[in-house]
Design a protein around this motif. Structure first.
Motif, PDB file in Angstrom:
ATOM      1  N   LYS A  68       8.623  18.597  21.383  1.00 36.53           N
ATOM      2  CA  LYS A  68       8.368  18.806  19.947  1.00 36.53           C
ATOM      3  C   LYS A  68       7.728  17.577  19.316  1.00 36.53           C
ATOM      4  O   LYS A  68       6.744  17.689  18.586  1.00 36.53           O
ATOM      5  CB  LYS A  68       9.653  19.183  19.211  1.00 36.53           C
ATOM      6  N   ALA A  69       8.269  16.405  19.594  1.00 31.25           N
ATOM      7  CA  ALA A  69       7.732  15.174  18.999  1.00 31.25           C
ATOM      8  C   ALA A  69       6.317  14.905  19.507  1.00 31.25           C
ATOM      9  O   ALA A  69       5.437  14.531  18.723  1.00 31.25           O
ATOM     10  CB  ALA A  69       8.649  13.997  19.308  1.00 31.25           C
ATOM     11  N   ILE A  76       4.118  17.101  20.675  1.00 31.80           N
ATOM     12  CA  ILE A  76       3.205  18.106  20.115  1.00 31.80           C
ATOM     13  C   ILE A  76       2.961  17.824  18.633  1.00 31.80           C
ATOM     14  O   ILE A  76       1.821  17.894  18.162  1.00 31.80           O
ATOM     15  CB  ILE A  76       3.759  19.531  20.347  1.00 31.80           C
ATOM     16  N   LYS A  77       4.026  17.490  17.919  1.00 29.49           N
ATOM     17  CA  LYS A  77       3.886  17.190  16.494  1.00 29.49           C
ATOM     18  C   LYS A  77       2.929  16.017  16.291  1.00 29.49           C
ATOM     19  O   LYS A  77       2.054  16.057  15.416  1.00 29.49           O
ATOM     20  CB  LYS A  77       5.249  16.879  15.875  1.00 29.49           C
ATOM     21  N   HIS A  78       3.065  14.976  17.110  1.00 27.30           N
ATOM     22  CA  HIS A  78       2.167  13.823  17.012  1.00 27.30           C
ATOM     23  C   HIS A  78       0.719  14.252  17.242  1.00 27.30           C
ATOM     24  O   HIS A  78      -0.181  13.850  16.487  1.00 27.30           O
ATOM     25  CB  HIS A  78       2.567  12.732  18.004  1.00 27.30           C
ATOM     26  N   LEU A 114      -0.602  17.197  16.837  1.00 29.87           N
ATOM     27  CA  LEU A 114      -1.045  18.037  15.724  1.00 29.87           C
ATOM     28  C   LEU A 114      -1.375  17.206  14.480  1.00 29.87           C
ATOM     29  O   LEU A 114      -2.216  17.599  13.674  1.00 29.87           O
ATOM     30  CB  LEU A 114       0.008  19.100  15.402  1.00 29.87           C
ATOM     31  N   GLU A 115      -0.709  16.069  14.331  1.00 31.06           N
ATOM     32  CA  GLU A 115      -1.000  15.186  13.198  1.00 31.06           C
ATOM     33  C   GLU A 115      -2.337  14.467  13.369  1.00 31.06           C
ATOM     34  O   GLU A 115      -2.917  14.002  12.394  1.00 31.06           O
ATOM     35  CB  GLU A 115       0.133  14.169  13.025  1.00 31.06           C
ATOM     36  N   HIS A 123      -3.045  26.899  11.322  1.00 29.68           N
ATOM     37  CA  HIS A 123      -3.440  25.876  10.347  1.00 29.68           C
ATOM     38  C   HIS A 123      -4.033  26.528   9.086  1.00 29.68           C
ATOM     39  O   HIS A 123      -3.632  26.196   7.964  1.00 29.68           O
ATOM     40  CB  HIS A 123      -4.449  24.911  10.970  1.00 29.68           C
ATOM     41  N   ASN A 173       3.884  27.362  10.454  1.00 23.23           N
ATOM     42  CA  ASN A 173       4.507  26.307  11.235  1.00 23.23           C
ATOM     43  C   ASN A 173       4.231  26.549  12.723  1.00 23.23           C
ATOM     44  O   ASN A 173       4.500  27.629  13.240  1.00 23.23           O
ATOM     45  CB  ASN A 173       6.013  26.299  10.967  1.00 23.23           C
ATOM     46  N   HIS A 174       3.725  25.548  13.400  1.00 25.11           N
ATOM     47  CA  HIS A 174       3.391  25.675  14.822  1.00 25.11           C
ATOM     48  C   HIS A 174       4.627  25.844  15.701  1.00 25.11           C
ATOM     49  O   HIS A 174       4.508  26.262  16.851  1.00 25.11           O
ATOM     50  CB  HIS A 174       2.588  24.458  15.291  1.00 25.11           C
ATOM     51  N   PHE A 175       5.804  25.530  15.182  1.00 24.24           N
ATOM     52  CA  PHE A 175       7.030  25.649  15.968  1.00 24.24           C
ATOM     53  C   PHE A 175       7.836  26.897  15.612  1.00 24.24           C
ATOM     54  O   PHE A 175       8.941  27.070  16.091  1.00 24.24           O
ATOM     55  CB  PHE A 175       7.891  24.389  15.808  1.00 24.24           C
TER      56      PHE A 175
END
Length: 184
Positions: free
Chosen positions: A68-69, A71-73, A75-76, A167, A172-174
């Motif tokens: 998750k972290a 992927i989140k990074h 995506l940012e 997007h 939310n992607h999750f």
């Protein structure tokens, strides 16, 4: 009603009570295909039973692999106005997922489900459904192949087109709730 803790559920164990409004399953599981298969099974028509791998399994996979972290990074950092940027991020996310390790308990559940098929699962169809996203199918031969196809199917949730779709629609992607239907 089925408990929401299950990661693997047999289609034949899903009751009418488990289907909710607009034919979506209580887990946000595959809507029309599950409902259609259930109707055929209940009417006694010959159809292949199968099982569903629920979104719970996907979320546990992400957590166990600390994805998750990561992927989140990624995506940012993506520039959604630049196709190359989206393609690169999609490629990296898919690579993380495909290289991740399935939880041993999920592997056991899937293998146990194989045994219920008589131990022979050479030709299986993995049908992947994500709410609001086009149906995608993969073929698997044998349990090792199926275990790999599960990860490949989850990786499809982060295809560049799906990333753009979420997007543009502020999704939310999750919260994609990927569902896998496995049939012989």
């Amino acid at each position: 009603m089925l408990p929401k803790l299950n990661r693997v559920i047999w289609l034949s164990e899903i009751s009418d009570d488990d289907l909710v409004e607009n034919q979506a399953f209580a887990y946000d599981l595959p809507d029309q295909k599950v409902a259609h298969i259930l109707r055929l099974l209940k009417l006694g028509h010959p159809t292949t039973d199968g099982f569903v791998i629920t979104p719970k399994a996907f979320l546990e996979f992400l957590e166990e692999n600390n994805l998750k972290a990561k992927i989140k990074h990624l995506l940012e950092t993506v520039n959604f106005d630049d196709l190359d940027s989206v393609l690169k991020v999609s490629k990296h996310i898919k690579k993380y997922i495909i290289e991740g390790n399935l939880p041993e308990s999920l592997i056991k559940e899937v293998r146990d489900a194989y045994k219920k098929f008589g131990g022979i699962f050479n030709d299986s169809s993995v049908t992947i459904r994500f709410p609001g996203i086009v149906l995608k199918e993969k073929e698997a031969k044998g349990d090792a192949s199926l275990l790999q196809k599960i990860k490949e199917a989850w990786a499809l949730a982060f295809d560049h087109q799906d990333l753009n779709h979420r997007h543009k629609n502020n999704l939310n992607h999750f919260e994609i709730n990927p569902v896998l239907i496995i049939q012989k």
